[in-house]
Design a protein around this motif. Structure first.
Motif, PDB file in Angstrom:
ATOM      1  N   LEU A   1     -15.041  -1.854  -4.062  1.00 35.75           N
ATOM      2  CA  LEU A   1     -14.154  -1.436  -5.144  1.00 35.75           C
ATOM      3  C   LEU A   1     -13.057  -0.497  -4.658  1.00 35.75           C
ATOM      4  N   LEU A   2     -13.373   0.285  -3.629  1.00 33.95           N
ATOM      5  CA  LEU A   2     -12.386   1.194  -3.052  1.00 33.95           C
ATOM      6  C   LEU A   2     -11.585   0.558  -1.919  1.00 33.95           C
ATOM      7  N   GLY A   3     -11.831  -0.719  -1.677  1.00 34.85           N
ATOM      8  CA  GLY A   3     -11.242  -1.382  -0.514  1.00 34.85           C
ATOM      9  C   GLY A   3      -9.736  -1.507  -0.540  1.00 34.85           C
ATOM     10  N   ARG A   4      -9.134  -1.400  -1.723  1.00 34.37           N
ATOM     11  CA  ARG A   4      -7.672  -1.537  -1.821  1.00 34.37           C
ATOM     12  C   ARG A   4      -6.957  -0.188  -1.808  1.00 34.37           C
ATOM     13  N   VAL A   5      -7.708   0.896  -1.695  1.00 33.73           N
ATOM     14  CA  VAL A   5      -7.098   2.225  -1.786  1.00 33.73           C
ATOM     15  C   VAL A   5      -6.047   2.427  -0.697  1.00 33.73           C
ATOM     16  N   GLU A   6      -6.366   2.082   0.534  1.00 33.45           N
ATOM     17  CA  GLU A   6      -5.397   2.284   1.608  1.00 33.45           C
ATOM     18  C   GLU A   6      -4.143   1.452   1.376  1.00 33.45           C
ATOM     19  N   GLN A   7      -4.313   0.230   0.905  1.00 32.62           N
ATOM     20  CA  GLN A   7      -3.162  -0.618   0.587  1.00 32.62           C
ATOM     21  C   GLN A   7      -2.294   0.029  -0.495  1.00 32.62           C
ATOM     22  N   LEU A   8      -2.916   0.618  -1.496  1.00 35.03           N
ATOM     23  CA  LEU A   8      -2.167   1.279  -2.555  1.00 35.03           C
ATOM     24  C   LEU A   8      -1.470   2.536  -2.042  1.00 35.03           C
ATOM     25  N   ARG A   9      -2.109   3.248  -1.110  1.00 34.76           N
ATOM     26  CA  ARG A   9      -1.443   4.414  -0.492  1.00 34.76           C
ATOM     27  C   ARG A   9      -0.163   3.983   0.229  1.00 34.76           C
ATOM     28  N   VAL A  10      -0.264   2.904   1.002  1.00 38.85           N
ATOM     29  CA  VAL A  10       0.907   2.417   1.738  1.00 38.85           C
ATOM     30  C   VAL A  10       2.011   2.010   0.766  1.00 38.85           C
ATOM     31  N   GLU A  11       1.643   1.292  -0.274  1.00 41.72           N
ATOM     32  CA  GLU A  11       2.621   0.865  -1.276  1.00 41.72           C
ATOM     33  C   GLU A  11       3.251   2.066  -1.970  1.00 41.72           C
ATOM     34  N   ARG A  12       2.455   3.094  -2.212  1.00 39.90           N
ATOM     35  CA  ARG A  12       2.966   4.327  -2.819  1.00 39.90           C
ATOM     36  C   ARG A  12       4.023   4.980  -1.940  1.00 39.90           C
ATOM     37  N   ASP A  13       3.714   5.157  -0.672  1.00 38.99           N
ATOM     38  CA  ASP A  13       4.655   5.824   0.227  1.00 38.99           C
ATOM     39  C   ASP A  13       5.919   4.993   0.426  1.00 38.99           C
ATOM     40  N   GLU A  14       5.768   3.676   0.454  1.00 41.83           N
ATOM     41  CA  GLU A  14       6.947   2.804   0.557  1.00 41.83           C
ATOM     42  C   GLU A  14       7.797   2.893  -0.713  1.00 41.83           C
ATOM     43  N   THR A  15       7.148   3.069  -1.842  1.00 44.43           N
ATOM     44  CA  THR A  15       7.881   3.209  -3.101  1.00 44.43           C
ATOM     45  C   THR A  15       8.694   4.498  -3.110  1.00 44.43           C
ATOM     46  N   VAL A  16       8.090   5.591  -2.619  1.00 42.10           N
ATOM     47  CA  VAL A  16       8.824   6.855  -2.523  1.00 42.10           C
ATOM     48  C   VAL A  16      10.067   6.679  -1.652  1.00 42.10           C
ATOM     49  N   ASP A  17       9.891   6.049  -0.498  1.00 41.56           N
ATOM     50  CA  ASP A  17      11.037   5.839   0.407  1.00 41.56           C
ATOM     51  C   ASP A  17      12.104   4.976  -0.256  1.00 41.56           C
ATOM     52  N   TRP A  18      11.685   3.927  -0.950  1.00 41.19           N
ATOM     53  CA  TRP A  18      12.656   3.028  -1.581  1.00 41.19           C
ATOM     54  C   TRP A  18      13.424   3.744  -2.684  1.00 41.19           C
ATOM     55  N   LEU A  19      12.732   4.517  -3.497  1.00 36.47           N
ATOM     56  CA  LEU A  19      13.403   5.238  -4.576  1.00 36.47           C
ATOM     57  C   LEU A  19      14.436   6.215  -4.022  1.00 36.47           C
ATOM     58  N   ARG A  20      14.079   6.906  -2.961  1.00 33.85           N
ATOM     59  CA  ARG A  20      15.025   7.840  -2.359  1.00 33.85           C
ATOM     60  C   ARG A  20      16.231   7.106  -1.771  1.00 33.85           C
ATOM     61  N   ALA A  21      15.991   5.916  -1.254  1.00 31.12           N
ATOM     62  CA  ALA A  21      17.096   5.125  -0.709  1.00 31.12           C
ATOM     63  C   ALA A  21      18.066   4.684  -1.798  1.00 31.12           C
ATOM     64  N   GLN A  22      17.617   4.668  -3.048  1.00 31.31           N
ATOM     65  CA  GLN A  22      18.493   4.321  -4.169  1.00 31.31           C
ATOM     66  C   GLN A  22      19.253   5.538  -4.698  1.00 31.31           C
ATOM     67  N   GLY A  23      19.067   6.683  -4.051  1.00 28.63           N
ATOM     68  CA  GLY A  23      19.743   7.896  -4.495  1.00 28.63           C
ATOM     69  C   GLY A  23      18.969   8.688  -5.531  1.00 28.63           C
ATOM     70  N   LEU A  24      17.711   8.323  -5.740  1.00 26.53           N
ATOM     71  CA  LEU A  24      16.876   9.003  -6.718  1.00 26.53           C
ATOM     72  C   LEU A  24      16.033  10.098  -6.066  1.00 26.53           C
ATOM     73  N   ARG A  25      15.559  11.011  -6.875  1.00 28.53           N
ATOM     74  CA  ARG A  25      14.560  11.965  -6.425  1.00 28.53           C
ATOM     75  C   ARG A  25      13.185  11.342  -6.645  1.00 28.53           C
ATOM     76  N   ALA A  26      12.302  11.492  -5.674  1.00 28.01           N
ATOM     77  CA  ALA A  26      10.933  10.988  -5.796  1.00 28.01           C
ATOM     78  C   ALA A  26      10.011  12.019  -5.154  1.00 28.01           C
TER      79      ALA A  26
END
Length: 372
Positions: A279-304
């Motif tokens: 059940l916890l097996g996707r946690v690391e995948q979600l962490r990676v997706e989270r950090d990539e989302t932060v980077d992408w939002l900042r690349a759009q000129g947003l604060r994250a």
């Protein structure tokens, strides 16, 4: 607004609406921080078998003390955080919301105060309101971190009986350094207060970030709340729990309703814990997706905001509701919460996050997407 004409409802409740995030039927649901990946068929089958066994005894009340479940939760915490607890040091209820309400019932009440640091989880003041506990907040810094000296000063000034600390914090995702947590717990203890560290999103924290459960042997006034709703992909199971000293747990046993945790809930939780690794097996995948989302939002000129949870707070918008509505019109539901101008997106599957990014890109090109 709800109407109560002719009913003797408590005066302080008249202006409130029931709590709840929007439940809408749209293609992309990214608003309530659920794990987007359902349990495996093996886990589902085990849960179904366990519930079937429990159902055969449903003419009897459930185990009031549920020590088997508490032992399973203690064993999980030992593996996950290195904390070795007796079953009697663990408590569980119907979601961490009920656990937190038990805490305010036991340690709050008329003439007492609960303290937290805003922005933080929007249910905390409702727990206080529902138990006639005064509610006060200090402020987090501009980057949503918590200044240790200011937090200690707030405890000295307000003299609360309960201090609520969310780590990772909701809606910001920021985790508390363990030394800051310990300093606050120590100061609160000197003044006769309990501290609850709400670790609902603890499994998503970055590697090397210790849990507050490691402080439990030294501080009987400390409790650490957890949930199976988030990382465990068990939001529909409604199981939250708490680790603390035995005397802290015994206080909660006094205020709980009789047989509050059904036999079906206990069976479901124990079966899920048998499948913890899966059940916890996707946690690391979600962490990676989270950090990539932060980077992408900042690349759009947003604060994250850097997050240790499974969501990201981002902004700031001149009209955040217009952005929220435009995304919803595009079939993407996120959360309008937190300080003015900010929005929060839960981390979903890769496909869901791609849909979110594509939709937000379109919105940012319109008048609705104006930034502050």
């Amino acid at each position: 607004m709800a109407r109560f004409d002719g009913l003797p409802i408590r005066e302080e409740l008249k202006s409130f609406e029931p709590y709840g995030a929007p439940q809408l039927d749209v293609p992309v649901l990214l608003n309530v921080n659920e794990n987007p990946y359902p349990p495996s068929e093996e886990a589902v089958a085990d849960i179904a078998t366990a519930v079937s066994v429990a159902a055969r005894g449903m003419n009897r009340y459930p185990d009031r003390e549920f020590l088997d479940l508490r032992a399973d939760l203690a064993a999980y915490l030992a593996r996950e955080s290195g904390a070795h607890l007796a079953p009697e040091q663990v408590w569980a209820a119907n979601g961490s919301n009920e656990v937190m309400l038990h805490i305010l019932q036991a340690f709050g009440g008329p003439g007492r105060t609960a303290l937290s640091f805003a922005p933080t989880y929007s249910m905390y003041p409702e727990y206080a309101r529902d138990t006639n506990t005064a509610w006060v907040t200090g402020r987090r810094a501009e980057d949503f971190t918590l200044d240790q000296s200011k937090a200690i000063a707030a405890i000295s000034r307000h003299r609360p009986s309960v201090v609520l600390l969310a780590s990772p914090n909701n809606p910001t995702g920021t985790a508390l350094p363990i030394d800051v947590t310990e300093a606050i717990v120590a100061q609160a203890g000197e003044q006769g207060a309990v501290v609850v560290v709400d670790e609902a999103y603890a499994e998503f924290r970055r590697a090397g970030t210790p849990s507050a459960v490691t402080l439990l042997p030294s501080y009987p006034n400390l409790a650490v709340a957890r949930t199976m709703s988030k990382a465990f992909a068990m939001a529909g199971g409604r199981v939250g729990y708490l680790a603390a000293s035995k005397q802290f747990v015994d206080a909660l046993r006094i205020v709980r309703l009789p047989y509050h945790l059904s036999a079906v809930t206990q069976a479901t939780a124990r079966a899920a814990l048998r499948h913890a690794d899966e059940l916890l097996g996707r946690v690391e995948q979600l962490r990676v997706e989270r950090d990539e989302t932060v980077d992408w939002l900042r690349a759009q000129g947003l604060r994250a905001v850097d997050s240790d949870a499974n969501f990201v707070l981002f902004g700031t918008f001149a009209d955040r509701h217009a952005v929220w509505q435009a995304l919803l019109d595009d079939g993407v539901l996120i959360r309008e919460t937190g300080p003015a101008g900010w929005l929060r997106v839960s981390i979903g599957t890769g496909e869901e996050m791609a849909a979110f990014r594509a939709s937000l890109e379109r919105v940012l090109k319109t008048d609705a997407g104006r930034l502050t």
